[in-house]
Design a protein around this motif. Structure first.
Motif, PDB file in Angstrom:
ATOM      1  N   TYR A  48       1.145  -0.893   0.145  1.00 24.82           N
ATOM      2  CA  TYR A  48      -0.462  -0.046   0.223  1.00 24.82           C
ATOM      3  C   TYR A  48       1.314   1.209  -0.218  1.00 24.82           C
ATOM      4  O   TYR A  48       0.896   2.006   1.131  1.00 24.82           O
ATOM      5  N   PHE A 105      -5.689  -6.779   5.607  1.00 28.09           N
ATOM      6  CA  PHE A 105      -6.410  -6.060   5.702  1.00 28.09           C
ATOM      7  C   PHE A 105      -7.511  -6.237   6.332  1.00 28.09           C
ATOM      8  O   PHE A 105      -8.270  -5.522   7.351  1.00 28.09           O
ATOM      9  N   GLN A 149      -4.875   2.806   8.854  1.00 32.90           N
ATOM     10  CA  GLN A 149      -5.939   2.452   9.416  1.00 32.90           C
ATOM     11  C   GLN A 149      -6.744   4.137   9.703  1.00 32.90           C
ATOM     12  O   GLN A 149      -6.560   4.616  10.602  1.00 32.90           O
ATOM     13  N   GLN A 162      -9.506  10.697   1.324  1.00 31.15           N
ATOM     14  CA  GLN A 162      -9.468   9.729  -0.460  1.00 31.15           C
ATOM     15  C   GLN A 162     -10.191  10.047  -1.454  1.00 31.15           C
ATOM     16  O   GLN A 162     -10.285  11.636  -1.889  1.00 31.15           O
ATOM     17  N   THR A 169     -12.066  -1.685   4.115  1.00 31.31           N
ATOM     18  CA  THR A 169     -11.311  -0.323   3.850  1.00 31.31           C
ATOM     19  C   THR A 169     -12.275   0.667   4.270  1.00 31.31           C
ATOM     20  O   THR A 169     -13.573   0.553   3.513  1.00 31.31           O
ATOM     21  N   ASP A 175      -5.276  -4.821  -1.814  1.00 34.63           N
ATOM     22  CA  ASP A 175      -4.909  -2.990  -2.975  1.00 34.63           C
ATOM     23  C   ASP A 175      -4.217  -3.524  -4.518  1.00 34.63           C
ATOM     24  O   ASP A 175      -4.825  -2.655  -5.570  1.00 34.63           O
TER      25      ASP A 175
END
Length: 308
Positions: free
Chosen positions: A71, A109, A128, A148, A177, A214
């Motif tokens: 990530y 995750f 997180q 985001q 997520t 991801d």
């Protein structure tokens, strides 16, 4: 975030050519004596800022950190296959300041909190977001903040420039997520998701494609299987810088800026307080800022006063 597959590994080798970072050693299995494996960190070796009681650690003298790799730029593998990134370096520096050996447990995750509460690791450092739902399960220490963002193919062929432009589009994200929750209207976004905003306006819902890794979500965009990839802003920006001929940010401004936290089991209060002390000392002496600047994510820095 991995069941590791050849295609994601090849993609990340290409993405990371020329990148360097502080490597972390392969972790020893909890419950067995790990071989000595000090992790590089940006500050001189300090006197431990706090002592963690042995009973608060899964293996005395060691700090096992769960992180979902890859990530980038927060956690990824370097060309030698070693964990690196801003989160990894922060974890290594915390361990150093607590007088502990540092180890990384690569953890999917979607199951990373059960891994922590099941004693696979001592803490989680893995981008997180701090949310009410997660705070019911673990204690979280603020250490970074991020929004985001959506990544699209070069040229933005589907013209995704506003949240309304997402309606009816296929969007990829990693399962478990806040991005997935935000689209679906689940978790902390119950009743106010992006897809619901579409249907409330009489538009088609978002076609969410969730991936356990991801890196697989990004590959779906690369393969033309989806119209956009949704991730934390530092991660989204990293990919567009590393592959500018393939990816760019959409026209949608960053959404939902939130603090990210280091997770600690609720019954490990002494460990939690020691991690706080180490992090505050890093912020105060500049080591924290040096790590963030190294990976180009200094705009996500928090202040010592943010750590309660």
């Amino acid at each position: 975030m991995t069941l590791r597959r050849l295609a994601p590994v090849l993609l990340f080798v290409a993405l990371l050519a020329g990148c360097t970072g502080a490597a972390s050693p392969s972790p020893a299995a909890p419950g067995t004596a790990p071989s000595p494996s000090p992790a590089p960190s940006p500050s001189p070796s300090p006197t431990p800022v706090a002592t963690v009681p042995n009973e608060q650690l899964i293996l005395a003298g060691n700090l096992f950190v769960c992180s979902d790799i890859p990530y980038p730029p927060q956690e990824f593998f370097d060309e030698q296959g070693n964990p690196t990134g801003s989160d990894i370096d922060i974890g290594a520096e915390i361990a150093k300041r607590l007088g502990l050996q540092f180890h990384v447990e690569n953890t999917v995750f979607n199951t990373i909190i059960p891994a922590l509460t099941g004693n696979k690791c001592d803490i989680i450092i893995s981008a997180q977001n701090i949310t009410p739902d997660r705070l019911k399960q673990v204690d979280m220490i603020p250490f970074f903040q991020a929004g985001q963002s959506f990544v699209v193919a070069k040229g933005n062929p589907k013209a995704i420039n506003t949240t309304d432009d997402l309606c009816g589009k296929a969007i990829a994200s990693e399962s478990g997520t806040t991005e997935s929750d935000y689209i679906k209207g689940t978790g902390d976004y119950k009743g106010k998701g992006l897809s619901m905003a579409c249907t409330d306006k009489g538009k088609s819902p978002i076609d969410l494609k969730e991936f356990e890794k991801d890196s697989d979500a990004l590959l779906a965009l690369s393969a033309g299987q989806v119209d956009a990839y949704f991730a934390d802003s530092p991660v989204a920006g990293y990919y567009t810088v590393k592959q500018p001929d393939q990816f760019q940010l959409s026209g949608v401004p960053p959404l939902e800026t939130a603090k990210e936290g280091i997770s600690v089991a609720k019954d490990k209060t002494a460990l939690r307080d020691a991690v706080k002390a180490a992090l505050i000392s890093m912020i105060n002496d500049g080591a924290y800022g040096t790590i963030l600047k190294k990976y180009g994510v200094e705009t996500g820095a928090i202040q010592a006063s943010d750590i309660k």
